[in-house]
Scaffold this motif. Structure first.
Motif, mmCIF file in Angstrom:
data_model
loop_
_atom_site.group_PDB
_atom_site.id
_atom_site.type_symbol
_atom_site.label_atom_id
_atom_site.label_comp_id
_atom_site.label_asym_id
_atom_site.label_seq_id
_atom_site.Cartn_x
_atom_site.Cartn_y
_atom_site.Cartn_z
ATOM 1 N N MET A 1 0.835 -1.174 0.000
ATOM 2 C CA MET A 1 0.000 0.000 0.000
ATOM 3 C C MET A 1 0.882 1.241 0.000
ATOM 4 S SD MET A 1 -3.242 0.346 2.484
ATOM 5 C CE MET A 1 -3.892 -1.263 2.107
ATOM 6 N N ALA A 3 1.936 4.548 -1.810
ATOM 7 C CA ALA A 3 1.404 5.491 -2.787
ATOM 8 C C ALA A 3 2.497 6.417 -3.291
ATOM 9 C CB ALA A 3 0.277 6.296 -2.165
ATOM 10 N N ASP A 163 -3.107 -4.988 -2.162
ATOM 11 C CA ASP A 163 -4.173 -4.420 -1.330
ATOM 12 C C ASP A 163 -5.494 -5.181 -1.462
ATOM 13 O OD1 ASP A 163 -2.225 -2.622 -0.765
ATOM 14 O OD2 ASP A 163 -3.257 -0.870 -1.562
ATOM 15 N N SER A 180 -3.991 -0.856 -7.021
ATOM 16 C CA SER A 180 -3.169 0.295 -6.680
ATOM 17 C C SER A 180 -2.620 0.884 -7.976
ATOM 18 C CB SER A 180 -2.009 -0.147 -5.781
ATOM 19 O OG SER A 180 -1.118 0.913 -5.557
ATOM 20 N N GLU A 231 -5.763 3.380 -4.018
ATOM 21 C CA GLU A 231 -5.458 2.030 -3.553
ATOM 22 C C GLU A 231 -6.230 1.710 -2.277
ATOM 23 O OE1 GLU A 231 -1.239 2.215 -3.373
ATOM 24 O OE2 GLU A 231 -1.180 3.594 -1.709
ATOM 25 N N THR A 246 -11.431 3.907 -0.231
ATOM 26 C CA THR A 246 -10.118 3.826 -0.868
ATOM 27 C C THR A 246 -9.195 4.887 -0.273
ATOM 28 O OG1 THR A 246 -10.747 5.335 -2.667
ATOM 29 C CG2 THR A 246 -11.030 2.974 -3.062
#
Length: 346
Positions: A1, A3, A163, A180, A231, A246
């Motif tokens: 996870m 980003a 995820d 993601s 994600e 999300t």
């Protein structure tokens, strides 16, 4: 996870205003004990004990630290899922050092944990399944059994198999949401008896994606473009709707983390999902639920526990605005007006 998208300051301010405008008065827990560095928490309950599972390597060198509590406020470490990364993952993805995003549920008389492996910024990823008869580490039946690969994505795919989130719909059908970056949040139908992919419904459903802004910056070398950042899907059924939670923007950057939690809802588990204004999530829509405050940055990586009498909980991680250290956060969910509301520790 993990980003990679960085929101503009102006957009972040608009989201904070929108989030504040709809905020209700959920109960935010003051947590103590071993709650630091709890990334991507997944919450479950077995008997009278609460359990939270988290991404990454444990101090003992294992994977997926487990934290326990009897009251949701005082937490302590109570074990780990794996002593090491499973051999089959090491062979399939030799660069993987940490396992990500556990998702724990109780189905078919067993606890199921879907989890992911990947490399930072790559979509050569996979989702796997492990099962256990109990979450109580003192029980003689306590043993996590790895069932292996469920789903994988390759470099040529337009999705990323990380995820994972399991949901059983109101018709008794099982589904796995995931995704993601790239083309956003996807879903596959599961076989109800095995927890693996359905062989009769092989459709790759699309649930949500980000909209490309006109001034989008070029993608960093070897990474997906930042504007694609969406994600950590989590889906619950409440009041006749499926709600898709999300996380948008940048996770795991300490003081530079810009994660936020965004929602939409639909009448069918496969969508179409829309936000509170009616904008489709497949067109970049999303209603803010959790945004940064003066003390905590980057709230996201959420999971939800649905209680028997609307005693619903959301657990997530956020970053201390002074130190940049991540920590677990926990709030009740208020459903006033047909949309969820939750809070951060002030």
């Amino acid at each position: 996870m993990f980003a990679h998208w960085k929101a503009s300051l102006g957009f972040a301010v608009l989201l904070m205003i929108a989030g504040g405008a709809s905020a209700q008065s959920p109960h935010v827990y003051t947590l103590s004990g071993d709650v630091a560095f709890t990334h991507d928490p997944s919450i479950a309950k077995d008997g009278k004990t609460w359990y939270v599972f988290a991404t990454g390597k444990t101090p003992e060198g294992g994977q997926f630290a487990i934290r326990c509590s009897d009251d949701l406020e005082h937490w302590k470490r109570c074990g780990q899922v794996f002593n090491a990364i499973p051999d089959w993952i090491q062979k399939r993805s030799p660069g993987t050092k940490d396992l990500w995003a556990p998702d724990v549920s109780y189905e078919n008389h067993e606890y199921r944990m879907y989890y992911a492996y990947s490399l930072f910024g790559k979509n050569t990823s996979g989702i796997a399944l492990a099962v256990n008869k109990t979450l109580d580490p003192t029980s003689p039946d306590f043993k996590w059994v790895d069932k292996g690969l469920v789903l994988e994505s390759k470099a040529e795919d337009n999705f990323n198999a990380i995820d994972p989130n399991f949901i059983r719909d109101h018709k008794g059908q099982d589904w796995l949401a995931f995704g993601s970056f790239w083309d956003g949040i996807k879903m596959r139908h599961l076989d109800k008896s095995t927890g693996l992919l359905s062989t009769t419904d092989t459709t790759l459903y699309s649930l949500a994606r980000r909209a490309q802004p006109p001034d989008a910056a070029p993608a960093p070398p070897g990474l997906p473009p930042n504007w694609e950042a969406i994600e950590a899907p989590f889906i619950v059924f409440h009041g006749g709707y499926y709600y898709l939670f999300t996380s948008w923007d940048l996770c795991c950057r300490g003081l530079k983390s810009t994660y936020k939690t965004v929602i939409g809802r639909a009448k069918a588990v496969t969508g179409p999902y829309v936000d509170e204004t009616g904008k489709p999530l497949l067109e970049g829509g999303g209603t803010p639920l959790l945004v940064a405050n003066s003390r905590w940055l980057g709230p996201g990586g959420e999971s939800i526990w649905m209680g028997p009498k609307d005693e619903d909980l959301i657990v997530f991680h956020a970053y201390d605005a002074k130190t940049g250290r991540p920590s677990m956060q926990l709030s009740t969910i208020d459903w006033t007006g047909g949309w969820p509301h939750a809070g951060l520790e002030p």
